[in-house]
Structure formats: structure tokens, C-alpha cells
Design an enzyme around this catalytic site. Structure first.
Site, PDB file in Angstrom:
ATOM      1  N   HIS A 134       0.862  -8.965  10.505  1.00 11.41           N
ATOM      2  CA  HIS A 134      -0.106  -8.747   9.419  1.00 11.41           C
ATOM      3  C   HIS A 134      -0.267 -10.023   8.601  1.00 11.41           C
ATOM      4  O   HIS A 134       0.584 -10.903   8.646  1.00 11.41           O
ATOM      5  CB  HIS A 134       0.360  -7.635   8.473  1.00 11.41           C
ATOM      6  CG  HIS A 134       0.067  -6.259   8.993  1.00 11.41           C
ATOM      7  ND1 HIS A 134       0.957  -5.568   9.780  1.00 11.41           N
ATOM      8  CD2 HIS A 134      -1.027  -5.463   8.864  1.00 11.41           C
ATOM      9  CE1 HIS A 134       0.423  -4.394  10.097  1.00 11.41           C
ATOM     10  NE2 HIS A 134      -0.783  -4.307   9.557  1.00 11.41           N
ATOM     11  N   LYS A 138       0.560  -8.935   2.701  1.00 15.83           N
ATOM     12  CA  LYS A 138       1.075  -7.565   2.826  1.00 15.83           C
ATOM     13  C   LYS A 138       2.460  -7.452   2.200  1.00 15.83           C
ATOM     14  O   LYS A 138       3.338  -8.274   2.473  1.00 15.83           O
ATOM     15  CB  LYS A 138       1.115  -7.158   4.305  1.00 15.83           C
ATOM     16  CG  LYS A 138       1.468  -5.690   4.492  1.00 15.83           C
ATOM     17  CD  LYS A 138       1.167  -5.215   5.900  1.00 15.83           C
ATOM     18  CE  LYS A 138       1.627  -3.787   6.124  1.00 15.83           C
ATOM     19  NZ  LYS A 138       1.021  -2.819   5.203  1.00 15.83           N
TER      20      LYS A 138
HETATM   21  N1  NAP Z   1      -3.921   3.315   5.808  1.00 16.11           N
HETATM   22  C1  NAP Z   1      -4.696   2.327   6.255  1.00 16.11           C
HETATM   23  O1  NAP Z   1      -5.532   2.497   7.158  1.00 16.11           O
HETATM   24  C2  NAP Z   1      -4.562   0.955   5.632  1.00 16.11           C
HETATM   25  C3  NAP Z   1      -5.373  -0.106   6.030  1.00 16.11           C
HETATM   26  C4  NAP Z   1      -5.275  -1.324   5.352  1.00 16.11           C
HETATM   27  C5  NAP Z   1      -4.380  -1.458   4.298  1.00 16.11           C
HETATM   28  N2  NAP Z   1      -3.578  -0.410   3.961  1.00 16.11           N
HETATM   29  C6  NAP Z   1      -2.680  -0.465   2.803  1.00 16.11           C
HETATM   30  O2  NAP Z   1      -3.487  -0.287   1.648  1.00 16.11           O
HETATM   31  C7  NAP Z   1      -2.908  -0.956   0.533  1.00 16.11           C
HETATM   32  C8  NAP Z   1      -3.959  -1.891  -0.103  1.00 16.11           C
HETATM   33  O3  NAP Z   1      -4.353  -2.879   0.827  1.00 16.11           O
HETATM   34  P1  NAP Z   1      -5.376  -4.030   0.401  1.00 16.11           P
HETATM   35  O4  NAP Z   1      -5.429  -4.904   1.592  1.00 16.11           O
HETATM   36  O5  NAP Z   1      -6.626  -3.465  -0.173  1.00 16.11           O
HETATM   37  O6  NAP Z   1      -4.522  -4.757  -0.760  1.00 16.11           O
HETATM   38  P2  NAP Z   1      -5.072  -5.674  -1.966  1.00 16.11           P
HETATM   39  O7  NAP Z   1      -6.220  -6.490  -1.508  1.00 16.11           O
HETATM   40  O8  NAP Z   1      -3.875  -6.360  -2.537  1.00 16.11           O
HETATM   41  O9  NAP Z   1      -5.627  -4.605  -3.022  1.00 16.11           O
HETATM   42  C9  NAP Z   1      -4.803  -3.802  -3.856  1.00 16.11           C
HETATM   43  C10 NAP Z   1      -5.540  -3.655  -5.177  1.00 16.11           C
HETATM   44  O10 NAP Z   1      -4.845  -2.714  -6.003  1.00 16.11           O
HETATM   45  C11 NAP Z   1      -4.888  -3.241  -7.331  1.00 16.11           C
HETATM   46  N3  NAP Z   1      -3.888  -2.609  -8.181  1.00 16.11           N
HETATM   47  C12 NAP Z   1      -2.638  -3.055  -8.477  1.00 16.11           C
HETATM   48  N4  NAP Z   1      -2.039  -2.178  -9.317  1.00 16.11           N
HETATM   49  C13 NAP Z   1      -2.940  -1.192  -9.559  1.00 16.11           C
HETATM   50  C14 NAP Z   1      -2.918   0.000 -10.333  1.00 16.11           C
HETATM   51  N5  NAP Z   1      -1.845   0.361 -11.060  1.00 16.11           N
HETATM   52  N6  NAP Z   1      -4.024   0.790 -10.333  1.00 16.11           N
HETATM   53  C15 NAP Z   1      -5.118   0.472  -9.621  1.00 16.11           C
HETATM   54  N7  NAP Z   1      -5.198  -0.658  -8.868  1.00 16.11           N
HETATM   55  C16 NAP Z   1      -4.116  -1.462  -8.842  1.00 16.11           C
HETATM   56  C17 NAP Z   1      -4.692  -4.726  -7.129  1.00 16.11           C
HETATM   57  O11 NAP Z   1      -5.065  -5.443  -8.290  1.00 16.11           O
HETATM   58  P3  NAP Z   1      -4.448  -6.949  -8.537  1.00 16.11           P
HETATM   59  O12 NAP Z   1      -4.968  -7.765  -7.384  1.00 16.11           O
HETATM   60  O13 NAP Z   1      -5.015  -7.308  -9.839  1.00 16.11           O
HETATM   61  O14 NAP Z   1      -2.965  -6.797  -8.508  1.00 16.11           O
HETATM   62  C18 NAP Z   1      -5.643  -4.974  -5.951  1.00 16.11           C
HETATM   63  O15 NAP Z   1      -6.980  -5.126  -6.382  1.00 16.11           O
HETATM   64  C19 NAP Z   1      -1.658  -1.651   1.087  1.00 16.11           C
HETATM   65  O16 NAP Z   1      -0.539  -0.790   0.872  1.00 16.11           O
HETATM   66  C20 NAP Z   1      -1.939  -1.744   2.578  1.00 16.11           C
HETATM   67  O17 NAP Z   1      -0.757  -1.774   3.366  1.00 16.11           O
HETATM   68  C21 NAP Z   1      -3.663   0.779   4.597  1.00 16.11           C
END
Ligand code: NAP
Length: 239
Positions: A134, A138
Site C-alpha cells: 500500500h 496508510k
Molecule cells: N474499505 C475499503 O474499501 C477501503 C478502501 C480504501 C481505504 N480504506 C480505508 O479508509 C480509511 C481512509 O482512507 P483514505 O485513503 O481516504 O485516508 P485519508 O486520505 O488520510 O483521509 C482520511 C480523512 O479523515 C480525516 N479525519 C481525521 N480525523 C477525523 C475526524 N475525527 N472526523 C472526520 N474526519 C477526520 C482526515 O483529515 P486530516 O487529513 O486533516 O487528518 C482525512 O481527510 C483508511 O482507514 C483506509 O485504510 C478502506
């Protein structure tokens, strides 16, 4: 549908694009800096919240959504120690859809993995190992998808009893190698290796669109339903 986004990062943006293209409305976007919007009328009136944030904050987001009586679809990984609490909340009338991976391709891969494990249980000459790759941002490891894969293997293969990240201490363990590299959206491989050959199955995500589309379809599926939902409810033919 009126969709609230919780987390407006890489997945939040990809989900917004797909949701709009399918005729939905994004009524609220909650990120780290506008937490008070959990109390807003727009959030309370949402048909569903789609949550993709970080392992440590996810559980509080689910609690706040349930307090506002908004169903949640979440793809955040790394929070599963709280699963019993969420299942209890669902028994008490709340609605929650969780998938470690929302992509259709990965869910086909999960079915293939279970089928292959059933066969390989009968062939002890093959050892098993897994690898996931990844992007460097991550936070959790091994990935939630790798954990789904390995737990499904452990249900089928009697000669293995646990998994370990890195080098194993016993033949009964399955090694998982978690690699963080560049901007890779997600690659998962399961390999069976004997002295004479190896069999490897791999899923390689080209971008985040498959995850985002699956999450929006899961939100559509969740509409009007109650309880704890998974991809196996949505795609029963992959059971
Ligand atoms: N299930 C699936 O199919 C799948 C697929 C892809 C990813 N994922 C998972 O999904 C999650 C997010 O992935 P991503 O790639 O979108 O990560 P990302 O780009 O880091 O986005 C996470 C977002 O959440 C925000 N955040 C942090 N604390 C928060 C809070 N208390 N309330 C609301 N928002 C908050 C962050 O803000 P800041 O940047 O300001 O901290 C950021 O904008 C990860 O756990 C990843 O492993 C799952």
C-alpha cells in the site's frame, strides 16, 4: 439519497465524485476541523453517512452518527476491537455496513481465496504466505483486506492456527509481509509454495474508483435496512 461524508480525504473525494454521478446529494462533509457539524440539521437529516477516516477516530464517528440516528457505511480499517460494541448497537436499532474492502473485484478475490484454501487444506506439501503493498500514508498494517484474507484461510486450513507480520516462529503461522511504497492503492497476494511449484493469486487495484463505487452502492443497499450489514448481504452469490 442525502449522503453525509465523514472524512474528506482521498476516499471522501473519490466517493463524492461517484455519488454525484449516480444522482445523490452530498448534504454534509465532516472532516477533522468541523466536528460540530455532527450536531447540524443537515447531518441529522442525512439518509446515510459514509465514513472513511482513520483507525483511532472511527469509533467516535460511529457513536456520534448513531446518536443522531444516521445509518453508517464505513470502510475505515484498524478499529475492529470495537466490533462487539457496534454489533450491540445494531441489535438496538442502529444500522451499520462495514467492509474491509468495498471493491467488487476484491470481493470476487475473497471468494476465490476461500475456494482455493478449501482445496489447499488437502495438500500439506504447500506452505502459505501473504503479501500486501500500500501507499506510504496508510496508518494500519497489515491491511484490513489482508486480515480478511488470512482469517478466511485460517478457517479452512487445519495445519495453520494463526498469522504473524514478518518472520514466523512456528510452522503453524502464516507470514504476512506488509510493504509501504509510493502511492500504491493496494495489492494483495496469497501464495502456496511447495518444493516443486508455487500457486499465487493476486488482486491489484489500479485506483480508488472500485472502492468508492462499492461504498456508494453499499449506501444505496443500506437505505431502509436495519442492523449490521456486510458485503455478503449485498453480494450473496459470493458467499
Ligand atoms: N474499505 C475499503 O474499501 C477501503 C478502501 C480504501 C481505504 N480504506 C480505508 O479508509 C480509511 C481512509 O482512507 P483514505 O485513503 O481516504 O485516508 P485519508 O486520505 O488520510 O483521509 C482520511 C480523512 O479523515 C480525516 N479525519 C481525521 N480525523 C477525523 C475526524 N475525527 N472526523 C472526520 N474526519 C477526520 C482526515 O483529515 P486530516 O487529513 O486533516 O487528518 C482525512 O481527510 C483508511 O482507514 C483506509 O485504510 C478502506
Amino acid at each position: 439519497m442525502k449522503i453525509a461524508l465523514i472524512g474528506y480525504g482521498k476516499m471522501g473525494h473519490a466517493i463524492e465524485e461517484i455519488a454525484l454521478s449516480r444522482g445523490h446529494h452530498i448534504v454534509c462533509k465532516i472532516d477533522k476541523d468541523n466536528q460540530k457539524d455532527f450536531e447540524s440539521e443537515a447531518f441529522r437529516n442525512a439518509d446515510v453517512a459514509i465514513e472513511f477516516t482513520t483507525p483511532t477516530v472511527a469509533i467516535q464517528n460511529y457513536r456520534r452518527s448513531f446518536a443522531a440516528d444516521v445509518p453508517v457505511v464505513s470502510g475505515t480499517t484498524g478499529w475492529l476491537k470495537h466490533l462487539p460494541e457496534i454489533k450491540d448497537a445494531c441489535k438496538n436499532g442502529h444500522t451499520f455496513f462495514y467492509a474491509s474492502n468495498f471493491s467488487l473485484g476484491v470481493n470476487i478475490f475473497f471468494a476465490l481465496n476461500r475456494y482455493l484454501a478449501k482445496i489447499m487444506d488437502q495438500f500439506p506439501a504447500y506452505d502459505i504466505h501473504m503479501e500486501e503493498v500500500h501507499h506510504i500514508h496508510k496508518l494500519d498494517h497489515p491491511s484490513g483486506t489482508a486480515l480478511t484474507l488470512v482469517n478466511d484461510i485460517l478457517k479452512e486450513i487445519n495445519r495453520k492456527d494463526s498469522w504473524i507480520e514478518g518472520k514466523r516462529d512456528s510452522d503453524k503461522q502464516i507470514e504476512i509481509n506488509a510493504i509501504r511504497k509510493d502511492e500504491v492503492p493496494g495489492i494483495h497476494s496469497v501464495s502456496y509454495e511447495s518444493e516443486v511449484d508455487s500457486i499465487t493469486i493476486t488482486h491489484d487495484a489500479k485506483n480508488r474508483k472500485g472502492f468508492a463505487l462499492g461504498a456508494v452502492i453499499a449506501a444505496e443497499f443500506t437505505y431502509g435496512k436495519k442492523g449490521f450489514l456486510t458485503m455478503q448481504d449485498m453480494l450473496p452469490f459470493l458467499k
